[in-house]
Design an enzyme around this catalytic site. Structure first.
Site, PDB file in Angstrom:
ATOM      1  N   SER A  73       0.830  -1.197   0.129  1.00 57.59           N
ATOM      2  CA  SER A  73      -0.003  -0.014  -0.061  1.00 57.59           C
ATOM      3  C   SER A  73       0.813   1.218  -0.105  1.00 57.59           C
ATOM      4  O   SER A  73       0.226   2.174   0.082  1.00 57.59           O
ATOM      5  CB  SER A  73      -0.913   0.245   1.041  1.00 57.59           C
ATOM      6  OG  SER A  73      -1.971  -0.827   1.041  1.00 57.59           O
ATOM      7  N   LYS A  76      -0.083   3.678  -2.553  1.00 60.28           N
ATOM      8  CA  LYS A  76      -1.066   4.948  -2.372  1.00 60.28           C
ATOM      9  C   LYS A  76      -0.613   6.223  -2.210  1.00 60.28           C
ATOM     10  O   LYS A  76      -1.409   7.249  -2.377  1.00 60.28           O
ATOM     11  CB  LYS A  76      -2.047   4.664  -1.192  1.00 60.28           C
ATOM     12  CG  LYS A  76      -2.832   3.449  -1.107  1.00 60.28           C
ATOM     13  CD  LYS A  76      -3.783   2.901   0.126  1.00 60.28           C
ATOM     14  CE  LYS A  76      -4.502   2.069  -0.009  1.00 60.28           C
ATOM     15  NZ  LYS A  76      -4.121   0.369   0.424  1.00 60.28           N
ATOM     16  N   SER A 132      -5.537   3.100   5.194  1.00 60.79           N
ATOM     17  CA  SER A 132      -5.159   2.415   4.101  1.00 60.79           C
ATOM     18  C   SER A 132      -6.341   1.846   3.278  1.00 60.79           C
ATOM     19  O   SER A 132      -6.192   0.665   2.858  1.00 60.79           O
ATOM     20  CB  SER A 132      -4.251   1.370   4.338  1.00 60.79           C
ATOM     21  OG  SER A 132      -3.384   1.020   3.140  1.00 60.79           O
ATOM     22  N   LYS A 242       3.858   6.129   5.065  1.00 58.91           N
ATOM     23  CA  LYS A 242       2.703   5.140   4.789  1.00 58.91           C
ATOM     24  C   LYS A 242       3.396   3.838   5.075  1.00 58.91           C
ATOM     25  O   LYS A 242       4.471   3.456   4.821  1.00 58.91           O
ATOM     26  CB  LYS A 242       2.273   5.467   3.240  1.00 58.91           C
ATOM     27  CG  LYS A 242       1.274   4.345   2.923  1.00 58.91           C
ATOM     28  CD  LYS A 242      -0.085   4.873   3.332  1.00 58.91           C
ATOM     29  CE  LYS A 242      -1.007   3.957   3.027  1.00 58.91           C
ATOM     30  NZ  LYS A 242      -1.054   2.585   3.863  1.00 58.91           N
TER      31      LYS A 242
END
Length: 301
Positions: A73, A76, A132, A242
């Site tokens: 992720s 993202k 997320s 992140k």
């Protein structure tokens, strides 16, 4: 009245004098002033990692920095960047029915969105970056592509423009693509991407919060979104960025921390097959090493 004793800390880079008085902002610390106890950080389990000066991008330490590998992720971050560069964050976006099959196919993490809800692009960015939410990445891509294919093409075009030669996207959330082609990047590319994203004020604001409450409205439910990046809570000075986790990527973390005006930005990929705690521990080891013993003594505001 006796003079107040002054405390002096000796270090290789000079003497630090501590006296009572009004608090002042600590000066930025140059790369040369950051003492280290060893040639590299100890205890880092990730096979792919990099730590860089957040101001200049100068690499402090790396491990297989140019090896292509899945990133989960962390994808993202690019999704958010494409949306931010397109603008119009107040546009209303309807969450499509297709998110249910999309999330279930690969057991993707979600922000608890339901089809038919209407949220702004800005609100969906919080839903995507904090918990997320793959269910937020999908409608953003649908709206801004328009459509998944066009949006993914823009992600790859942006990667090329930023010089991320070893990065490729096949999905806006980091889930495996139906065709089997992998989304991948490298530690060196992700540090560059992180630096570019963190230079965007809106992005920096979003990834720097631990919790975001979206009250119920005429067309949306009440939501409370909490970050998956526990380094924000556990390591003073952390300002983002992140987490990532899939079977192929293992546990990953792209992070930035600022101490005494000195930002360090780093990434760890595949720290562990399943444990987010290992990725966080890897980041801690790298940051402790990068900031060194003297900066560790400076109080964090």
């Amino acid at each position: 009245m006796r003079p107040i004793a002054r405390v002096m800390l000796a270090a290789a880079s000079g003497l630090f004098l501590v006296t009572p008085g009004p608090a002042v902002a600590a000066p930025a610390v140059s790369h040369a002033q950051l003492p280290t106890m060893s040639a590299e950080p100890n205890g880092v389990q990730a096979p792919f990692a990099e730590l860089a000066d957040g101001n200049t991008g100068a690499v402090r330490w790396s491990r297989q920095p140019n090896t292509r590998t899945p990133m989960g992720s962390i994808t993202k971050v690019m999704t958010a960047l494409v949306v931010l560069e397109a603008g119009n964050l107040d546009r209303a976006i309807t969450v499509p029915q297709a998110i249910i099959a999309y999330d279930r196919k690969y057991d993707g993490s979600t922000a608890g969105l339901v089809p038919g809800e209407i949220l702004t692009a800005r609100q969906l960015l919080y839903a995507m970056m904090l918990p997320s939410g793959c269910d937020a990445a999908y409608p953003l891509a649908e709206a801004y592509g328009p459509g998944q294919a066009a949006f993914i093409a823009e992600m790859n075009a942006t990667a090329a423009r930023l010089g991320l030669a070893n990065t490729h996207f096949t999905d806006p959330s980091g889930l495996p693509a139906p065709t089997g082609h992998a989304t991948y990047s490298t530690p060196a590319d992700l540090v560059k991407l992180g630096m570019h994203a963190m230079a965007q004020p809106v992005f920096r604001d979003i990834v720097g919060v631990q919790t975001y409450h979206q009250p119920a409205g005429p067309a949306n439910r009440d939501h409370v979104w909490r970050t998956t990046n526990l380094l924000l809570r556990d390591y003073p000075g952390t300002v983002g960025i992140k987490t990532g986790s899939t079977d192929a990527a293992g546990t990953c973390l792209l992070f930035e921390t600022v101490r005494a005006g000195q930002p360090l930005l780093g990434v760890v990929l595949h720290s562990s097959p399943t444990s987010d705690a290992v990725a966080e521990s890897d980041a801690r080891h790298m940051l402790d090493w990068g900031f060194g013993p003297i900066l560790s003594l400076i109080p964090i505001p």
